[in-house]
Design a protein around this motif. Structure first.
Motif, PDB file in Angstrom:
ATOM      1  N   HIS A   1      -1.588  -1.366   0.493  1.00 55.46           N
ATOM      2  CA  HIS A   1      -2.103  -2.722   0.716  1.00 55.46           C
ATOM      3  C   HIS A   1      -3.564  -2.854   0.303  1.00 55.46           C
ATOM      4  O   HIS A   1      -4.001  -3.936  -0.105  1.00 55.46           O
TER       5      HIS A   1
ATOM      6  N   ILE B   1      -6.391  -5.014   3.718  1.00 54.49           N
ATOM      7  CA  ILE B   1      -5.536  -5.537   2.656  1.00 54.49           C
ATOM      8  C   ILE B   1      -6.364  -6.291   1.625  1.00 54.49           C
ATOM      9  O   ILE B   1      -7.255  -7.060   1.977  1.00 54.49           O
TER      10      ILE B   1
ATOM     11  N   PHE C   1       1.752  -3.367   8.244  1.00 56.13           N
ATOM     12  CA  PHE C   1       0.581  -2.743   7.654  1.00 56.13           C
ATOM     13  C   PHE C   1       0.719  -1.229   7.590  1.00 56.13           C
ATOM     14  O   PHE C   1       0.279  -0.587   6.625  1.00 56.13           O
TER      15      PHE C   1
ATOM     16  N   SER D   1      -2.019  -8.084  -2.997  1.00 52.96           N
ATOM     17  CA  SER D   1      -0.756  -8.726  -2.638  1.00 52.96           C
ATOM     18  C   SER D   1      -0.917 -10.239  -2.624  1.00 52.96           C
ATOM     19  O   SER D   1      -1.996 -10.760  -2.345  1.00 52.96           O
TER      20      SER D   1
ATOM     21  N   ASN E   1      -6.026  -9.072  -1.137  1.00 50.67           N
ATOM     22  CA  ASN E   1      -5.130 -10.146  -1.564  1.00 50.67           C
ATOM     23  C   ASN E   1      -5.490 -10.602  -2.960  1.00 50.67           C
ATOM     24  O   ASN E   1      -6.646 -10.503  -3.390  1.00 50.67           O
TER      25      ASN E   1
ATOM     26  N   GLY F   1       2.952  -0.174   4.512  1.00 49.18           N
ATOM     27  CA  GLY F   1       2.265  -0.219   3.224  1.00 49.18           C
ATOM     28  C   GLY F   1       1.044   0.666   3.153  1.00 49.18           C
ATOM     29  O   GLY F   1       0.623   1.054   2.059  1.00 49.18           O
TER      30      GLY F   1
END
Length: 484
Positions: free
Chosen positions: A248, A72, A241, A253, A74, A244
């Motif tokens: 992701h 992911i 997870f 995100s 962020n 997405g």
């Protein structure tokens, strides 16, 4: 004569022995095949060869391997120049890397300047007893790279060379990622999700996937808490997870925690290992590190408030209020948004407005003329303003703060039609796309099949804002129309 009798006796004995051997072999094969096929039909190919995992449903979502998963990106504090990534492996991988290069039309980026960043690694074990989940042992890896060029598309991957000549086998695929612009007035958009929470793989996956399908150039995604239902469930986080998937990793995100990420005043132990969120919240209040924070994205300043701890722990309130006051007082961005899980004003039946949030945060929201407050928790939809103006008008010449409550998962509550609400809905999974360009902010709420359910524009010039409602001419969706 005697010789013939002896030959016949030997031939008979041999035939008996062959018959016994054949029967024995047939019985052995039958037993073997019966065991092989037991409970799996007749073809013998419906079993797993991973005997140790036979009793763990969805083990692919729960257990890590040497290959990175749960990758992911962020949203970092400075989205124009930074990439922040987290991922997971099993505990055999204790040395991991992030590799980044400028994206090219072909594979030539691999021939040029590929930057390699050492990841920080955290060993982690947890066993979710209440769901009778197995013990999971994992390593979580985190890496950030700064000094990137604004508004530039990069490729990145995560992995390791620990096991020598395995080539790309222990690396993720190369993901494309675009940094934010550093110029004022340029268009960008983000998707806002209310609670996913329940049946995440089954029912929420289509919401996030169809939001991306409809708006593939979206710049980031915002999750207003209750991403899952049970805070330390490895299965539920695995479903989140999985739902997405690559989204992701390619669309950054940001998230604020909900009450289902908490147990009492204890945040899930998976929050910080899994995510890579800004650590710029109130100084000296470690309990809200990576849950109360602020970041800038082009013309927008957006603030996450840890509403759960704010509500449950009075000692956390004053530091968050003072910090928010200082953040908003020094704000130079044209647009401002807050996100928190608990709504200040609830649209849900049998729930009350949050007195602590209203008393402490509403004065700052009004003082600094915050544009949007994006919330979750109530499993229904409502959007409107808290002001003295009458609701439901098409155009408002001096608009106040817009409050939204939304839900993206399948868990649904019924709502109450209150004076501040300009559009509400029940029994409807939604995602919201918010687009900002210069003086204009556009907000649209869509169902998973792409039906427009609500919309408005805000036009801001100086201190004045004009609200233009674009509510579709379709009936309000209410649960009673679908469920007796």
């Amino acid at each position: 004569m005697v010789a013939k009798q002896r030959f016949s006796a030997r031939r008979f004995s041999l035939m008996v022995m062959l018959s016994i051997f054949a029967i024995s072999c047939k019985q052995t094969n039958t037993k073997s095949n019966d065991h092989h096929n037991q409970g799996h039909g007749n073809d013998g190919h419906h079993h797993t060869h991973y005997v140790e995992l036979d009793t763990v449903l969805s083990h692919k979502l729960i257990f890590p391997s040497k290959v990175p998963d749960r990758i992911i990106a962020n949203l970092p504090e400075n989205a124009a120049t930074t990439l922040a990534v987290n991922w997971r492996t099993n505990q055999q991988i204790d040395t991991a890397y992030l590799e980044v290069a400028v994206a090219t039309d072909g594979p030539e980026f691999k021939l040029g300047d590929v930057q390699r960043i050492n990841a920080s690694t955290q060993k982690f074990e947890n066993k979710h007893e209440r769901h009778n989940e197995p013990l999971v042992k994992a390593n979580f890896h985190s890496a950030s790279i700064t000094g990137l060029q604004p508004n530039t598309t990069y490729v990145y991957r995560v992995g390791t060379d620990m096991f020598g000549t395995d080539g790309d086998k222990l690396w993720s695929e190369w993901f494309q990622y675009t940094t934010a612009s550093d110029k004022e007035g340029e268009e960008f958009s983000f998707i806002y999700f209310g609670d996913a929470q329940n049946d995440v793989k089954s029912m929420w996956s289509r919401v996030i996937r169809n939001s991306y399908k409809k708006f593939p150039s979206v710049d980031f995604m915002l999750h207003a808490g209750d991403l899952i239902n049970s805070q330390d469930s490895n299965l539920e986080w695995g479903e989140w997870f999985h739902a997405g998937s690559f989204i992701h990793a390619t669309v950054p995100s940001m998230m604020t925690p909900g009450n289902h990420e908490y147990r009492g005043e204890e945040l899930t132990t998976l929050w910080k290992p899994q995510f890579n969120l800004p650590k710029n919240g109130p100084k000296g209040l470690e309990s809200v590190s990576e849950t109360t924070y602020v970041l800038d994205y082009q013309d927008l300043k957006i603030v996450s408030i840890d509403a759960v701890l704010f509500d449950r722990n009075e000692e956390s309130r004053e530091p968050q209020v003072q910090w928010l006051d200082s953040v908003l007082a020094s704000n130079t961005k044209k647009w401002t948004a807050l996100t928190m899980h608990f709504p200040l004003y609830t649209p849900a039946q049998r729930r009350e407005d949050n007195a602590a949030l209203i008393e402490n945060l509403k004065p700052l929201i009004d003082k600094y003329k915050v544009d949007l407050v994006l919330q979750g928790h109530d499993h229904t939809y409502a959007r409107g303003q808290i002001s003295n103006e009458s609701s439901g008008v098409t155009t408002m010449s001096d608009a106040g703060t817009i409050y939204a409550v939304s839900v993206s998962g399948p868990k649904m509550y019924e709502s109450t039609n209150k004076d501040w609400i300009e559009r509400r809905g029940e029994f409807t999974q939604l995602f919201q796309i918010i687009t900002i360009k210069g003086d204009k902010l556009s907000y649209e709420a869509y169902t998973p099949i792409g039906t427009l359910y609500d919309a408005f524009d805000l036009i801001k010039k100086g201190e004045k804002k004009q609200l233009i409602n674009r509510i579709p001419d379709t009936p309000i969706r209410l649960k009673k129309d679908f469920v007796e």
